[in-house]
Write an enzyme that holds these catalytic residues in place. Sequence first.
Site: not given
Ligand code: 7OY
Ligand code: ZN
Length: 725
Positions: A486, A443
């Site tokens: 963010d 982030h």
């Molecule tokens: N690719 C991603 C995110 C794994 C572009 C975040 C989560 C993560 C997982 C359920 C929820 C999350 C899940 C972004 C992109 C970005 C998704 C929020 C995350 N490949 N995650 N991921 N997010 O909390 F099963 F972290 F901001 Cl794996």
């Molecule tokens: Zn974001």
Amino acid sequence: MSSLQLELTAPETLLSLIQSLADLPCSAIQQKLNKYIQEKTGAELSFLAPILPKTEEIVVHVVGQKILDRGLRFPINQSEEYNEVLNRVIRLRKAIEIDCNQLNQELLGHLKSSINSTSNKVLSIPIEHPIDQHIALVVCINNYPNEANAETVCTKIVQECFRYCLGLVLTTLNCEEETRLKLQCQNLLTVSRKLFTHLGDLTDLLREIMIEARKLTNAERCSLFLLDNDHQELVAKVFDGIKAADEMRVPINQGIAGHVATSGNLLNIRNAYEHPLFYRGMDEVTGFRTRNILCFPIRDETQIIGVAQLCNKINGLYFDVCDEEVATAFSIYCGISIMHSIIYKKIQDAQARSKISNELMMYHMKVEEDAIIALLNCKDDHSLKDFDKFDFCPRSILHEHTPCYTLRMFDDLGLTKFWRIQRKALAQFILYVKKGYRDAPYHNWIHAFSVAHFAYLMIKNFNLVANNYMSQLQSLVFLVSCLCHDIDHRGTNNSFQTQCGTVLASLYSSEGSVMERHHLAQSMCILNTDGCNIFENLEGDLYSKALDLLRNNILATDLASHFRTMDEQEKMLREGYEKENPTHQKLLHAMFMTCCDLSDQTKDWRTSKKTAEQIYDEFFSQGDLEKSMGTAPIEMMDRERASIPNLQVQFITNLVLPLFQNLATLFPIAECLVKTIKKNRDIWKSAVSIFHEYSKNGIKGMDVLLDPNVEQQILTAYESQTKST
Ligand code: 7OY
Ligand code: ZN
């Protein structure tokens, strides 16, 4: 009246007396009874002294035919001589004759003005309540005939009269007491309303409190002390309505106020100069003569916070039980309003401090003038082709060039021109936003930049403005929202904030989306910084519309919010999107934000993998932090347990893919994105067994992901998979 009649009064006489009392106010009833008793007994004067069972005081309202301005109240348990007599009358249930001078001073004053004779005999007669033993009425008669059995005869006449009339008198008295209490309550409410309009300034409030306290109790003077617990002192900031030149301080263990502050009990002093705690020094200096004092504590919910001191009852000898009651009730309102006023001040101070620290932060965040100039002069000589194509990877741009490309996106969409945004303000805004990001593994500013780039791609490739999916304003705010969405992320998620009770959680946890609300607040802060307000030129309600859109967009990036609205979004697409429907617009824009935020998964495999590296770096760091605080992280954030390829497959299948499939129903050219997402998912699928093999040898997911040999292994496995199907 010739001589006393021994025989009982004819019933008719008493009946017509009672009849004449119907529906009269209590004072008129007492006048008639006094008249009757005086005539029947030949007494020069008589009066009723009812005892109020609740407060154990005697109240005299009427003496003979004279109705007093206010009820004379004196507690029967006080050690004055007259009370001694009354107590004996009550205890022995027997009439007692005493000398006039033994009467209560104030009462005596009233009697003296109503009688001519010098004979000073007083007969106190108990009137017993037929049921409740404790309630008794006492009637005193002055100067009754000097006959042998006059005392007995008088007592008989009076007691007989009250056998008939007591009920009526008591009921009327009760009724009038209720009315008095009701009025008292109304007065207090009016006063409390007044107090609550003075919360802004404590000095003002204290002055108002003193004025009201004096009015309520008819006191000549009032002083108010606040308790200073640190110094164990009472502090008078305002003294009797006049602001003291210097605040006056008294040790907590001194004087009447000190005694009340330490004991917590109200003190009603009838004769100040006879009281051992009274300090004459003040009177000697001011020339004021203190006769009596009513001093009471003021508390908040737990402790004493001050003391109020009332001096000299006007048109009365001293403060009575009624005054004590009013003071006690009043002190509660005082306590509440003083506490509110102090809290109010604290809030204002905190706000001022927050503003100052914000200014300080902005000062230190300040971007150099040179940097702004450099950005304004940047040329696209590092010109990239395909910058506006969906397969362009914004993460491939050199980091130092990102601000320049951000500016280019605004220009390329025609936003700078359409909104006549000052280039310098825009450049400064971009640099501030970039600085607002920390260097979290995922982030960070590059994430913001790539999310904004995807917004740029959507606006441009879907032709959102020309096709009426967005207004020019929405398009501008969409791009800005992505850049800011963010800002100041700390690499930990919302549930971490709430669980750890971070400062951010204390600010926002009740509303949900803790981090997103913070990102919004930080964005607003930058917009409000000198020279940064790119919305400055928005006229009329456009400015507040822009902020409203910014808010909706940033809050929509909370995945929890996406899960809540997903069903509605799908329903909208099934039933047909209506461009003019504001609800549809809001749903679509929220969906756009999620698409941008997850757009890394629409790029080539290298980007998907690189993103995963960063995300799990961040997730596992949070997991480690949680472990160190003694809580177990969820599997996804636990480097010991997380199976990265499995999580990626699930994440893409359940979230990313449906989202972009929905997008493609509205914009068919997004079909290429769906294709890439599917490919990335399939590669992650091929990686599952490879990671599994490594884990058997005790090698953790993160180490596998970072191993350069693994990358080739995964692709080989994927290729053999695709060939076989
Ligand atoms: N690719 C991603 C995110 C794994 C572009 C975040 C989560 C993560 C997982 C359920 C929820 C999350 C899940 C972004 C992109 C970005 C998704 C929020 C995350 N490949 N995650 N991921 N997010 O909390 F099963 F972290 F901001 Cl794996
Ligand atoms: Zn974001």
